[in-house]
Design a protein around this motif. Structure first.
Motif, PDB file in Angstrom:
ATOM      1  N   ALA A  93      22.337  14.738   1.349  1.00  0.00           N
ATOM      2  CA  ALA A  93      21.621  15.866   0.758  1.00  0.00           C
ATOM      3  C   ALA A  93      22.608  16.971   0.417  1.00  0.00           C
ATOM      4  O   ALA A  93      23.764  16.938   0.833  1.00  0.00           O
ATOM      5  CB  ALA A  93      20.579  16.388   1.739  1.00  0.00           C
ATOM      6  N   SER A  94      22.117  17.943  -0.309  1.00  0.00           N
ATOM      7  CA  SER A  94      22.890  19.140  -0.631  1.00  0.00           C
ATOM      8  C   SER A  94      22.003  20.351  -0.418  1.00  0.00           C
ATOM      9  O   SER A  94      20.779  20.255  -0.468  1.00  0.00           O
ATOM     10  CB  SER A  94      23.356  19.115  -2.090  1.00  0.00           C
ATOM     11  N   ALA A  95      22.634  21.481  -0.197  1.00  0.00           N
ATOM     12  CA  ALA A  95      21.918  22.746  -0.048  1.00  0.00           C
ATOM     13  C   ALA A  95      22.769  23.836  -0.679  1.00  0.00           C
ATOM     14  O   ALA A  95      23.959  23.646  -0.928  1.00  0.00           O
ATOM     15  CB  ALA A  95      21.674  23.041   1.430  1.00  0.00           C
ATOM     16  N   GLN A  96      22.154  24.957  -0.931  1.00  0.00           N
ATOM     17  CA  GLN A  96      22.856  26.097  -1.512  1.00  0.00           C
ATOM     18  C   GLN A  96      22.931  27.218  -0.480  1.00  0.00           C
ATOM     19  O   GLN A  96      21.936  27.531   0.177  1.00  0.00           O
ATOM     20  CB  GLN A  96      22.128  26.614  -2.752  1.00  0.00           C
ATOM     21  N   LEU A  97      24.104  27.809  -0.339  1.00  0.00           N
ATOM     22  CA  LEU A  97      24.319  28.929   0.568  1.00  0.00           C
ATOM     23  C   LEU A  97      24.671  30.148  -0.259  1.00  0.00           C
ATOM     24  O   LEU A  97      25.680  30.169  -0.961  1.00  0.00           O
ATOM     25  CB  LEU A  97      25.447  28.615   1.554  1.00  0.00           C
ATOM     26  N   GLY A  98      23.824  31.157  -0.195  1.00  0.00           N
ATOM     27  CA  GLY A  98      24.055  32.367  -0.973  1.00  0.00           C
ATOM     28  C   GLY A  98      24.925  33.370  -0.249  1.00  0.00           C
ATOM     29  O   GLY A  98      25.048  33.348   0.975  1.00  0.00           O
ATOM     30  N   CYS A  99      25.504  34.273  -0.997  1.00  0.00           N
ATOM     31  CA  CYS A  99      26.299  35.352  -0.400  1.00  0.00           C
ATOM     32  C   CYS A  99      25.429  36.266   0.451  1.00  0.00           C
ATOM     33  O   CYS A  99      25.933  37.025   1.265  1.00  0.00           O
ATOM     34  CB  CYS A  99      26.983  36.174  -1.498  1.00  0.00           C
ATOM     35  N   ASP A 100      24.107  36.167   0.262  1.00  0.00           N
ATOM     36  CA  ASP A 100      23.169  36.946   1.061  1.00  0.00           C
ATOM     37  C   ASP A 100      22.843  36.265   2.393  1.00  0.00           C
ATOM     38  O   ASP A 100      22.075  36.788   3.192  1.00  0.00           O
ATOM     39  CB  ASP A 100      21.883  37.200   0.283  1.00  0.00           C
ATOM     40  N   GLY A 101      23.417  35.069   2.626  1.00  0.00           N
ATOM     41  CA  GLY A 101      23.190  34.371   3.882  1.00  0.00           C
ATOM     42  C   GLY A 101      21.958  33.498   3.905  1.00  0.00           C
ATOM     43  O   GLY A 101      21.563  33.011   4.964  1.00  0.00           O
ATOM     44  N   LEU A 102      21.360  33.258   2.753  1.00  0.00           N
ATOM     45  CA  LEU A 102      20.171  32.407   2.696  1.00  0.00           C
ATOM     46  C   LEU A 102      20.539  30.988   2.266  1.00  0.00           C
ATOM     47  O   LEU A 102      21.286  30.797   1.311  1.00  0.00           O
ATOM     48  CB  LEU A 102      19.134  32.978   1.725  1.00  0.00           C
ATOM     49  N   LEU A 103      20.004  30.034   2.992  1.00  0.00           N
ATOM     50  CA  LEU A 103      20.128  28.617   2.638  1.00  0.00           C
ATOM     51  C   LEU A 103      18.964  28.267   1.731  1.00  0.00           C
ATOM     52  O   LEU A 103      17.807  28.516   2.096  1.00  0.00           O
ATOM     53  CB  LEU A 103      20.047  27.729   3.881  1.00  0.00           C
ATOM     54  N   ASP A 104      19.273  27.700   0.596  1.00  0.00           N
ATOM     55  CA  ASP A 104      18.240  27.315  -0.378  1.00  0.00           C
ATOM     56  C   ASP A 104      17.267  28.456  -0.661  1.00  0.00           C
ATOM     57  O   ASP A 104      16.069  28.254  -0.830  1.00  0.00           O
ATOM     58  CB  ASP A 104      17.509  26.057   0.090  1.00  0.00           C
ATOM     59  N   LYS A 105      17.772  29.675  -0.650  1.00  0.00           N
ATOM     60  CA  LYS A 105      17.043  30.908  -0.992  1.00  0.00           C
ATOM     61  C   LYS A 105      15.860  31.207  -0.072  1.00  0.00           C
ATOM     62  O   LYS A 105      15.007  32.010  -0.418  1.00  0.00           O
ATOM     63  CB  LYS A 105      16.570  30.861  -2.445  1.00  0.00           C
ATOM     64  N   ARG A 106      15.818  30.555   1.139  1.00  0.00           N
ATOM     65  CA  ARG A 106      14.660  30.802   1.995  1.00  0.00           C
ATOM     66  C   ARG A 106      14.960  30.817   3.488  1.00  0.00           C
ATOM     67  O   ARG A 106      14.187  31.325   4.264  1.00  0.00           O
ATOM     68  CB  ARG A 106      13.556  29.785   1.703  1.00  0.00           C
ATOM     69  N   VAL A 107      16.081  30.282   3.923  1.00  0.00           N
ATOM     70  CA  VAL A 107      16.383  30.166   5.346  1.00  0.00           C
ATOM     71  C   VAL A 107      17.576  31.053   5.689  1.00  0.00           C
ATOM     72  O   VAL A 107      18.647  30.882   5.123  1.00  0.00           O
ATOM     73  CB  VAL A 107      16.705  28.701   5.733  1.00  0.00           C
ATOM     74  N   SER A 108      17.369  31.991   6.607  1.00  0.00           N
ATOM     75  CA  SER A 108      18.458  32.867   7.033  1.00  0.00           C
ATOM     76  C   SER A 108      19.457  32.082   7.865  1.00  0.00           C
ATOM     77  O   SER A 108      19.086  31.383   8.807  1.00  0.00           O
ATOM     78  CB  SER A 108      17.910  34.028   7.866  1.00  0.00           C
ATOM     79  N   ASN A 109      20.731  32.220   7.533  1.00  0.00           N
ATOM     80  CA  ASN A 109      21.754  31.471   8.261  1.00  0.00           C
ATOM     81  C   ASN A 109      22.052  32.065   9.639  1.00  0.00           C
ATOM     82  O   ASN A 109      22.918  31.577  10.344  1.00  0.00           O
ATOM     83  CB  ASN A 109      23.026  31.313   7.436  1.00  0.00           C
ATOM     84  N   THR A 110      21.318  33.079  10.050  1.00  0.00           N
ATOM     85  CA  THR A 110      21.466  33.627  11.397  1.00  0.00           C
ATOM     86  C   THR A 110      20.305  33.225  12.306  1.00  0.00           C
ATOM     87  O   THR A 110      20.332  33.519  13.499  1.00  0.00           O
ATOM     88  CB  THR A 110      21.569  35.163  11.372  1.00  0.00           C
ATOM     89  N   ASP A 111      19.320  32.566  11.762  1.00  0.00           N
ATOM     90  CA  ASP A 111      18.136  32.135  12.530  1.00  0.00           C
ATOM     91  C   ASP A 111      18.395  30.723  13.057  1.00  0.00           C
ATOM     92  O   ASP A 111      18.283  29.740  12.318  1.00  0.00           O
ATOM     93  CB  ASP A 111      16.906  32.167  11.632  1.00  0.00           C
TER      94      ASP A 111
END
Length: 155
Positions: A93-111
């Motif tokens: 699979a692939s996912a996108q990590l934004g500079c805002d810290g969101l994975l696939d524009k919906r999951v916070s990378n700190t949660d």
């Protein structure tokens, strides 16, 4: 273009690159913490650091690798399964990590819980087929797994 304009653009590029690298390291740390603190047995053993991409041993037979795609300013994360021989691999699979810290524009990378659930969603088909093969007392190689998962591409 003037020196001032180039300097302004260079500062913007450097800051965004720094933000993206920071988000990658945050994601890796959050995922490692989530896996090591979960009370559920996942049989994922950490084998590397974020600088090399994440590598987890799965049942001491497969290696799950999570890496950023190559290229400057690339936001794509790849989840790849490697055979124990290290020669065969399967893109899961692939996912996108934004500079805002969101994975696939919906999951916070700190949660922690959300990051763990996101990762497990990317690799759940592997557990499904390992479970099925084990239940039926059948061997399972990366090649047979690739055939069972026709929507996945060989890396």
């Amino acid at each position: 273009m003037s020196l001032t304009e180039i300097s302004h653009k260079a500062a913007f590029i450097a800051e965004r690159n720094h933000q993206l690298n920071k988000q990658w390291h945050t994601y890796c740390n959050t995922l490692i913490q989530a896996i090591t603190t979960t009370k559920q047995a996942l049989y994922l053993e950490i084998k590397s650091s974020p600088d090399e991409g994440l590598h987890f041993s799965l049942f001491n037979h497969f290696t799950l690798q999570i890496v950023r795609d190559t290229g400057f300013n690339n936001h794509t994360l790849h989840y790849v399964l490697h055979a124990c021989d290290g020669k065969s691999r399967l893109a899961l699979a692939s996912a996108q990590l934004g500079c805002d810290g969101l994975l696939d524009k919906r999951v916070s990378n700190t949660d922690r819980q959300a990051v763990l659930e996101h990762c497990l969603a990317q690799i759940s088909s592997v557990y499904d087929y390992l479970y099925q093969a084990t239940q039926q007392d059948e061997p399972l190689t990366l090649e047979t797994l690739a055939c069972a998962l026709p929507c996945l591409a060989r890396a």
